[in-house]
Motif scaffolding. Structure first.
Motif, mmCIF file in Angstrom:
data_model
loop_
_atom_site.group_PDB
_atom_site.id
_atom_site.type_symbol
_atom_site.label_atom_id
_atom_site.label_comp_id
_atom_site.label_asym_id
_atom_site.label_seq_id
_atom_site.Cartn_x
_atom_site.Cartn_y
_atom_site.Cartn_z
ATOM 1 N N ASP A 237 0.868 -1.168 0.000
ATOM 2 C CA ASP A 237 0.000 0.000 0.000
ATOM 3 C C ASP A 237 0.915 1.233 0.000
ATOM 4 N N GLU A 239 0.416 4.445 0.206
ATOM 5 C CA GLU A 239 0.134 5.399 1.277
ATOM 6 C C GLU A 239 0.809 4.956 2.576
ATOM 7 N N PHE A 240 0.749 3.667 2.806
ATOM 8 C CA PHE A 240 1.350 3.118 4.015
ATOM 9 C C PHE A 240 2.871 3.325 4.002
ATOM 10 N N SER A 243 3.777 7.055 4.774
ATOM 11 C CA SER A 243 3.706 7.469 6.180
ATOM 12 C C SER A 243 4.698 6.673 7.031
ATOM 13 N N TYR A 256 3.341 -6.711 8.530
ATOM 14 C CA TYR A 256 2.398 -5.721 8.031
ATOM 15 C C TYR A 256 1.239 -6.365 7.259
ATOM 16 N N GLN A 257 1.470 -7.554 6.697
ATOM 17 C CA GLN A 257 0.426 -8.211 5.902
ATOM 18 C C GLN A 257 0.097 -9.580 6.492
ATOM 19 N N HIS B 398 -2.521 5.681 10.842
ATOM 20 C CA HIS B 398 -2.436 4.309 10.338
ATOM 21 C C HIS B 398 -1.175 3.620 10.870
ATOM 22 N N GLN B 399 -0.057 4.342 10.871
ATOM 23 C CA GLN B 399 1.184 3.771 11.398
ATOM 24 C C GLN B 399 1.030 3.432 12.888
ATOM 25 N N SER B 409 -2.221 -6.567 11.636
ATOM 26 C CA SER B 409 -1.638 -6.202 10.342
ATOM 27 C C SER B 409 -1.995 -4.774 9.976
ATOM 28 N N ALA B 410 -1.238 -4.229 9.026
ATOM 29 C CA ALA B 410 -1.517 -2.887 8.523
ATOM 30 C C ALA B 410 -2.881 -2.839 7.858
ATOM 31 N N GLU B 411 -3.260 -3.951 7.247
ATOM 32 C CA GLU B 411 -4.550 -3.983 6.557
ATOM 33 C C GLU B 411 -5.707 -3.948 7.552
#
Lengths: 433, 433, 433, 433
Positions: A237, A239-240, A243, A256-257, B398-399, B409-411
């Motif tokens: 992502d 955007e992720f 940031s 992260y996933q 988000h971070q 997860s980030a998602e």
């Protein structure tokens, strides 16, 4: 002896032909006299296949390097100049357990990250420390280049408990140089990358092509950071990333996933197609190819295996040390204040200047909270993992696994641990199981 | 004015009668002239009920304190000596959303921890900074005692962005003193507790009764660290506590026992019985009781509400400041190197010496990796939360949420965030939503 | 035994009557059963005089404390609750050499600062470590209160090389409380002082009377920080104090006013009237007074001796420990990150909270460069002094003395050292002289 | 413009021909289009002489570089790629005062160390910050290479107060490489030196020839570390070096051998032959030689001047940046945690990797107390010097000078300061004198 002695512990590994190719290619500069390939009894057959291929490669290259294959680790270590460790305690069979047990308990199963990497560390560290004990006695001036995974944790154990000149090495960083050089169509020397992190958890905080910062290119048009063969490719992502202010490495996907990766692993588990299963199959195929008495060079098929540019990283490092080039490599070494937010005595992966007599990290300083939070958490897990592995302390093992970001609770950690301890019992003599 | 002025922002809270009881009880020492109760328009009815009860309590105590209830925040702040913030931006209705959205996405929903606490922080910080802006102008010498949750994050925002003498306060530590004094049948003064951590994430690293360390008693016979009304009580694994080398607090269960708590929350969600639901019901009942014109003291029912000894903590702190007693309290203050592994400018919760003019933490130094890993991770999350709340930066938000150990997860973080942003829109003017 | 046992090593010191007075005065709270006075053979006569006076003081006070005078150090230490060390290895005769040799070489000669203090440390540290060895065996739970000068260096040696609960104590801080209480006509409890530094090199960075900062009073109208009996009183340059941003202690004059002090010392040397000469004379007079069989209380003359409120500091500390009062004292303890710019394992002098089981420093954090430069330099000198004293390393001794701000060059350091080594030979068995 | 623009501020310096020689020699790699020589009105005559010589040198080398001499600083800075500052505010006349006033007050008088260097810093920093202000506007991408002494202090002022890419440069480190290469008869690339310190106060903590540590050679047979033209050569005490565990630099003699140097300076003062006197004479002679219209190369006489290999250091650095060579230089840059015992925001002199876009120090970590004590003291002096120079604060100036190890007391500092302020008045507009 005229020339240097290189000893490869775990010499029967399918990776060895790649390493040999690199040594042969650089023989004029390196002047290698002997390469010793050592393995354990269980790996004797593979070792013998590799030995044959190695000798054929040397012969074809019309090169004077002496190849010695042996089970006698101490003889192999004695007087060596460089010792490369690429062992797999318990072979792929135990890796399969690492992954299966993890996934079965609903957490990601992976060779170096999470519960799987944790159990591999517990099996591996005592064996490596035993090797270091031999090095201290028989080759005190040797450089130990450790490729054995989890490379950061294993190297930290050596840094904390031995008096050996150790460097931990991974092919992850060199792949970024390759990738960006290709993307921008420049030479690797025109690429500069500011790395911060630990093995399999490094962030790129800036990227320069011929002295110009290009990290924003990544934030605006990135497809993927680096597609290792062994990591699922879901893309990032953008955007992720922006940031985050940094480019994560492939292994960051496990954090992260994690939802998507876990989902995929659960499906693979059902199909008996986890990464361990895939690798096991690949290995069988590779060794069949290696056995071919007409084969006298590294086969193409090896490139599918995962450790891309592994040989290049290792041989380049040996060259830099041997020739005192004072150039930069991205290595696993003692922190010593380089990354301000991590303890001094732990192992980090950063840019270093390599000289004949010392490897010195380039100062990093402070890192952003985005990076810091995950980095510090995983590092504390690693410190406890080293402690548990060295002391054989089940309580500390439980604490380590509980701390890991991929393990949701102390209870889940305990359940996984208990099952893993049962199947790993004979590889964990340090524990009272 | 003869005597001090205390201003309670969020004066219409159901907790206020407890605080008043404490003030009345200590009136001889404190000599309070005025207590101002401020609230927002939406809370006017509650404020008026509390005002009535407060005046009846004062009357019954035959005490000369003047009670002023007002919606004029600036008038209330002007010249105050102590300002207590106990606000709930968006009231219980938004708390309910915090919990529901979290649980719906498969993560723990809680008022101060995880996604729920995160959203509460985003709503609350701008309001608190606005109050601080008034304090800087209208009461620059006042002490701000912040009880508003998440108390550590909110206090950190004030420490970083205002020039106000702020102390963050929680009833968690005082409950440990109460509990251990009861367990060992000694006075609270005979209990010494070495705390390390941040608000709602403190560990007890040692416990002394009359100068003797007794933490091993806990490791060998512990049932539970502290049973707050609002935290599920599953008990602790004693082996785990021993290898942790510390006693966790109640809120640690959200991390160490997350599987079980999440399971319970999912069940509560189905029954419409989350904590927010329970509290909403309790609040209604309390205010019905408070309205009774014959009631002139704190009702027993309030004790079920959760903030046990909240009043005692607050009033004791005011006494120590006012009387310059130089005694110890466990408070939320600027780290400044006290806990070596956390940034200097962040907020921690540790033992402090309280003087009339300053609050100074007792040195902690290094902490074990067991404690450090989780502590640093949550602190980095908190730093980013403050940054996101102040800047209104969705990327940093988000971070922050991605970093939180309870978010896998980030998602998942993104999905939760998007839903929360929709329902919270009018409370987040700083964000471009 | 009913009550505590206090052991005074160096019990034959002229200070002992003051200490006894304090113990007797607090007997109701402290309930002391026995006071053991120990000394070495060379001090037997003095010890016997003190013993006589002590018993007369006890008798007069109608108090049940048992006084034991002995040369048997181990018997005295056995089972003690508090051990006070106030020894002078080599007696005043060696102090005289310390001062004379220094001044003769054109540098300030002083008991605790510069070359004189350095040589005293080399003589004293092995004797103290030997005492600690006995404490580890015979009184492992005892608190060691070290008054022996140089108190900071000696305490650091114990902190680094022994496993003893040690606190270094000096009368300097308590004198500031006394002085400011008198100046502002308030009780000592209304005085708050923020100290930063190391023994005999502490700065006051802020001063509060009833919670109001009054340090600017000092900058605008100060005559002198604290007039100890043993330090020349030249007054301070107020402009200098203001830009220093802190109040120096009396011993700072050796650094900031070194020209004038050296000049005075050179004149005293010519007249045979150095501080050591004065003290020697005073001591003789005191012991003549002490011998008077009619004397049964501390004589007035002792107050001229220099260690004002020494007894009060010691007895107050014992009271705080014994009664677990959790109040503040200014003590010499392990830094542990309290003063950010000094190493963790060194000894500092700061405000501490005293409990029955532990002494914890209040966090200081960063200090200004004005203070930092001198503080760090002297601390590095102290670290090397401890190392030289423990290892008996002449090279490190040379490095230590060279680093000291009062020694202008490595060559001067060497000349002084060589002469001092000759006269101190029998007190330095650890060195190969 | 095809090729780079180099601007030399203080272009009328006698050093300029050396720099030009280096540029001409490397022209093929560097492709310099223009060299701008700037000076102030008082230096116009010298500038014009240098301009003439420069043009003759270019002509002789048959090289296409355009030489521009100007008093218009802003025009010279505009669009420059590299800006070299080698100014001397107040010319040699003020340096003479620096030295005379110091020695007259009984302290060492030296251009960069002690009271002399201090006064030079106060004069120089405002002028450099003014230049940086122009750079920020007119050449924001330029690299500023600062040679102006005291180079460390001046560079720190820029690092703290400007947004300019600055590197401080000194010929001291390169001289060690030259010296050791000559001693061991190897190429400079075979020499590795571990430096730690700040400008004119660096220690060599290890020395490697072709990867072998040879520092013990120095401890056992050393005559002198490096004989700069401007530092007295008394040799070193080998025992002292050994216990120091490091090789000091030439400027360390002002600290370790201060007695002898002061004695020599007092004698020179009587003969009117201080270093400033010598340099003034040398300068006159050099400019007479430079004026010779037949001279078209750097004259031999310049080598006596003191800045040996100054040109080589500067031109090598420009080459590394311009060609992105990623090799090592020893430079003055921001500490940022490299030397653990110094503040992050101060300037240090250590080995760095130079890239086109950044200069990164190699991690140093902890240093021994022998080195630390002096290093920290001088650094704190430097921090206060920068503060005093920028703020024009006389009190801070007094604190700075008092802290300097070569100044024995606050009183001496004040006396020196007052006299220096009188003669420097017109160069110190920032002070209220």
């Amino acid at each position: 002896m005229n020339g240097i002695k290189i000893t490869v512990i775990g010499g029967g590994s399918s990776y060895t032909p790649e390493l040999l190719e690199g040594i042969i290619f650089n023989q004029e500069l390196l002047r290698v006299a002997e390469v010793w390939l050592v393995d354990v009894e269980a790996g004797q057959q593979k070792l013998s296949i590799i030995e044959g291929l190695a000798k054929r490669m040397i012969q074809k290259a019309e090169c004077s390097i002496r190849i010695v294959a042996t089970l006698d680790k101490r003889e192999a270590i004695k007087g060596a100049d460089y010792i490369i460790t690429q062992i797999r305690v318990g072979q792929l069979k135990m890796r399969r357990y690492d992954e299966y047990i993890s996934i079965k308990h609903g957490v990601i199963g992976q060779e170096t990250t999470g519960a799987g990497g944790f159990m591999k560390a517990l099996r591996t560290i005592p064996v490596i420390l035993d090797i270091c004990n031999d090095i201290e006695q028989l080759a005190p001036n040797a450089w130990l280049l450790n490729f054995t995974n989890p490379a950061g944790v294993v190297t930290e154990a050596v840094l904390k408990h031995c008096n050996v000149k150790v460097i931990g090495l991974c092919n992850n960083p060199i792949n970024y140089y390759k990738k960006f050089a290709a993307t921008y169509n420049v030479s690797m020397n025109d690429v500069s990358i500011n790395f911060v992190g630990i093995n399999h958890l490094i962030w790129i905080t800036d990227l320069f092509i011929k002295g110009e910062s290009r990290i924003n290119d990544v934030f605006t048009g990135w497809s993927d950071s680096y597609e290792a063969k062994n990591i699922p490719a879901f893309g990032w992502d953008l955007e992720f990333l922006k940031s985050l202010g940094a480019i994560p490495c492939g292994y960051h996907k496990y954090y992260y996933q994690s939802d998507r990766i876990l989902q995929e692993q659960l499906e693979q588990l059902e199909r008996n197609e986890t990464r361990a299963d895939q690798v096991q199959k690949m290995e069988q195929e590779l060794f069949e190819i290696y056995q071919n008495p007409d084969l006298n060079e590294k086969p193409k098929a090896l490139e599918q295996r995962g450790g891309a540019y592994y040989s290049e990283a290792a041989v380049n490092l040996i060259k830099s040390i041997q020739l005192n080039t004072k150039d930069m490599h991205t290595l696993n070494i003692r922190n010593n204040g380089t990354i301000a937010c991590l303890p001094n005595d732990t192992c980090i992966e950063v840019n270093c200047v390599v000289e004949r007599h010392q490897v010195t990290p380039l100062q990093v300083g402070e890192v952003s909270p985005q990076v810091r939070g995950l980095l510090q958490n995983v590092k504390a897990y690693e410190e406890l993992t080293v402690e548990a592995a060295v002391k054989g302390d089940k309580g500390i093992a439980h604490q380590a696994l509980t701390l890991h970001p991929l393990i949701p609770s102390a209870e889940r950690a305990k359940a996984i641990l208990e099952e893993m301890f049962i199947v790993n019992k004979r590889f964990l003599p340090q524990f009272d199981l």
